[in-house]
Write a protein that holds these residues in place. Structure first.
Motif, PDB file in Angstrom:
ATOM      1  N   GLN A   1       0.838  -1.198   0.000  1.00 56.51           N
ATOM      2  CA  GLN A   1       0.000   0.000   0.000  1.00 56.51           C
ATOM      3  C   GLN A   1       0.872   1.246   0.000  1.00 56.51           C
ATOM      4  O   GLN A   1       2.018   1.213   0.457  1.00 56.51           O
ATOM      5  CB  GLN A   1      -0.912  -0.008   1.233  1.00 56.51           C
ATOM      6  N   PRO A   2       0.356   2.352  -0.539  1.00 57.09           N
ATOM      7  CA  PRO A   2       1.131   3.595  -0.516  1.00 57.09           C
ATOM      8  C   PRO A   2       1.653   3.904   0.885  1.00 57.09           C
ATOM      9  O   PRO A   2       0.930   3.784   1.870  1.00 57.09           O
ATOM     10  CB  PRO A   2       0.116   4.640  -0.990  1.00 57.09           C
ATOM     11  N   GLY A   3       2.927   4.255   0.940  1.00 62.01           N
ATOM     12  CA  GLY A   3       3.578   4.518   2.218  1.00 62.01           C
ATOM     13  C   GLY A   3       4.390   3.358   2.740  1.00 62.01           C
ATOM     14  O   GLY A   3       5.255   3.542   3.609  1.00 62.01           O
ATOM     15  N   ASP A   4       4.139   2.134   2.232  1.00 63.57           N
ATOM     16  CA  ASP A   4       4.918   0.977   2.671  1.00 63.57           C
ATOM     17  C   ASP A   4       6.366   1.110   2.202  1.00 63.57           C
ATOM     18  O   ASP A   4       6.643   1.606   1.106  1.00 63.57           O
ATOM     19  CB  ASP A   4       4.332  -0.323   2.095  1.00 63.57           C
ATOM     20  N   GLN A   5       7.285   0.619   3.021  1.00 66.61           N
ATOM     21  CA  GLN A   5       8.694   0.606   2.662  1.00 66.61           C
ATOM     22  C   GLN A   5       8.995  -0.656   1.845  1.00 66.61           C
ATOM     23  O   GLN A   5       8.549  -1.751   2.179  1.00 66.61           O
ATOM     24  CB  GLN A   5       9.578   0.642   3.912  1.00 66.61           C
ATOM     25  N   LEU A   6       9.767  -0.481   0.774  1.00 67.86           N
ATOM     26  CA  LEU A   6      10.081  -1.567  -0.144  1.00 67.86           C
ATOM     27  C   LEU A   6      11.589  -1.697  -0.305  1.00 67.86           C
ATOM     28  O   LEU A   6      12.325  -0.718  -0.188  1.00 67.86           O
ATOM     29  CB  LEU A   6       9.461  -1.300  -1.523  1.00 67.86           C
ATOM     30  N   THR A   7      12.030  -2.916  -0.595  1.00 68.45           N
ATOM     31  CA  THR A   7      13.425  -3.181  -0.921  1.00 68.45           C
ATOM     32  C   THR A   7      13.482  -3.921  -2.248  1.00 68.45           C
ATOM     33  O   THR A   7      12.753  -4.892  -2.444  1.00 68.45           O
ATOM     34  CB  THR A   7      14.103  -4.024   0.168  1.00 68.45           C
ATOM     35  N   ILE A   8      14.331  -3.440  -3.159  1.00 66.55           N
ATOM     36  CA  ILE A   8      14.496  -4.064  -4.474  1.00 66.55           C
ATOM     37  C   ILE A   8      15.863  -4.729  -4.530  1.00 66.55           C
ATOM     38  O   ILE A   8      16.875  -4.119  -4.181  1.00 66.55           O
ATOM     39  CB  ILE A   8      14.337  -3.022  -5.592  1.00 66.55           C
ATOM     40  N   VAL A   9      15.875  -5.991  -4.955  1.00 68.55           N
ATOM     41  CA  VAL A   9      17.089  -6.813  -4.974  1.00 68.55           C
ATOM     42  C   VAL A   9      17.407  -7.180  -6.410  1.00 68.55           C
ATOM     43  O   VAL A   9      16.610  -7.837  -7.080  1.00 68.55           O
ATOM     44  CB  VAL A   9      16.897  -8.093  -4.148  1.00 68.55           C
ATOM     45  N   GLY A  10      18.565  -6.753  -6.931  1.00 71.03           N
ATOM     46  CA  GLY A  10      18.880  -7.067  -8.314  1.00 71.03           C
ATOM     47  C   GLY A  10      20.349  -6.901  -8.647  1.00 71.03           C
ATOM     48  O   GLY A  10      21.181  -6.606  -7.784  1.00 71.03           O
ATOM     49  N   TYR A  11      20.654  -7.071  -9.937  1.00 67.21           N
ATOM     50  CA  TYR A  11      22.018  -6.993 -10.453  1.00 67.21           C
ATOM     51  C   TYR A  11      22.098  -5.919 -11.536  1.00 67.21           C
ATOM     52  O   TYR A  11      22.143  -6.229 -12.730  1.00 67.21           O
ATOM     53  CB  TYR A  11      22.443  -8.343 -11.045  1.00 67.21           C
ATOM     54  N   PRO A  12      22.115  -4.643 -11.151  1.00 68.89           N
ATOM     55  CA  PRO A  12      22.193  -3.588 -12.165  1.00 68.89           C
ATOM     56  C   PRO A  12      23.440  -3.745 -13.025  1.00 68.89           C
ATOM     57  O   PRO A  12      24.535  -3.997 -12.509  1.00 68.89           O
ATOM     58  CB  PRO A  12      22.228  -2.299 -11.342  1.00 68.89           C
TER      59      PRO A  12
END
Length: 216
Positions: free
Chosen positions: A114-125
């Motif tokens: 939901q808007p306001g939730d904290q997110l973490t993105i995991v990847g290999y740029p």
């Protein structure tokens, strides 16, 4: 793809604390995320995938399109052999099956962030070191790339070329989405977990991908 939108890609870091992950969480992220290298006839496309079970990866359709060979590797340099891949009938998603077991996979959340939730993105740029970046879920909007996804999530978490297919995790480490694009203002577009679950549940959600044959 419209010129205002580009395939994604996060500032490289080796820090286990970047992206709101504990050291344990970073270790889990290392083991679930996989580099994807798509060797085509004239180009090489780099992206990211993540395990959803012992021998199945999720990534983006545009990461595997036009492949002659798919190459997977783990954070510690181990190569993972591919048996086959399939692409979603709609949405920018693909499944890749592997010959051997993958190390770890996340719990798929039951609800979208939901808007306001904290997110973490995991990847290999850029096909480089594993990177985690954090940001906030901002709002939902209609899919700007017209992939028939319906509403997609917009976040201010940074992504770059090569992060396509990255896992998006919530504060509990559960999978809540898949990165598939970014805007020209730097916002990331995320396929919410509800769309992923709907496609995975459909008997005909994915179609076998044909390997490209190059003219010589």
């Amino acid at each position: 793809m419209p010129e205002n939108y580009v395939p994604p890609v996060a500032e490289t870091t080796d820090s286990a604390k970047q992206g709101k992950l504990t050291a344990y969480g970073f270790s889990e992220a290392q083991r679930m995320a996989v580099r994807v290298r798509n060797v085509g006839c004239t180009t090489v496309t780099r992206g990211t995938g993540f395990a959803i079970d012992e021998r199945t990866l999720i990534t983006n359709r545009h990461v595997v399109d036009g492949t002659t060979t798919l190459q997977l590797s783990t954070y510690d340099g181990r190569d993972v052999d591919v048996t086959n891949s399939s692409v979603a009938a709609f949405a920018d998603l693909a499944l890749v099956r592997t010959k051997e077991d993958l190390d770890a996979f996340p719990i798929l959340a039951e609800n979208d962030p939901q808007p306001g939730d904290q997110l973490t993105i995991v990847g290999y740029p850029n096909g480089g070191a594993l990177t985690v970046t954090s940001g906030e879920a901002l709002y939902y909007q209609q899919d700007p790339l017209e992939e028939n996804l319906g509403e997609v999530l917009v976040s201010d978490a940074e992504v770059e070329r090569g992060s396509s297919g990255s896992a998006v995790l919530d504060s509990e480490g559960r999978l809540v989405g898949v990165v598939y694009a970014k805007s020209n203002t730097g916002h990331s577009f995320i396929i919410p977990v509800s769309s992923l679950l709907t496609i995975l549940a459909g008997a005909e959600g994915f179609n076998a991908q044909k390997t490209t044959t190059c003219n010589r």
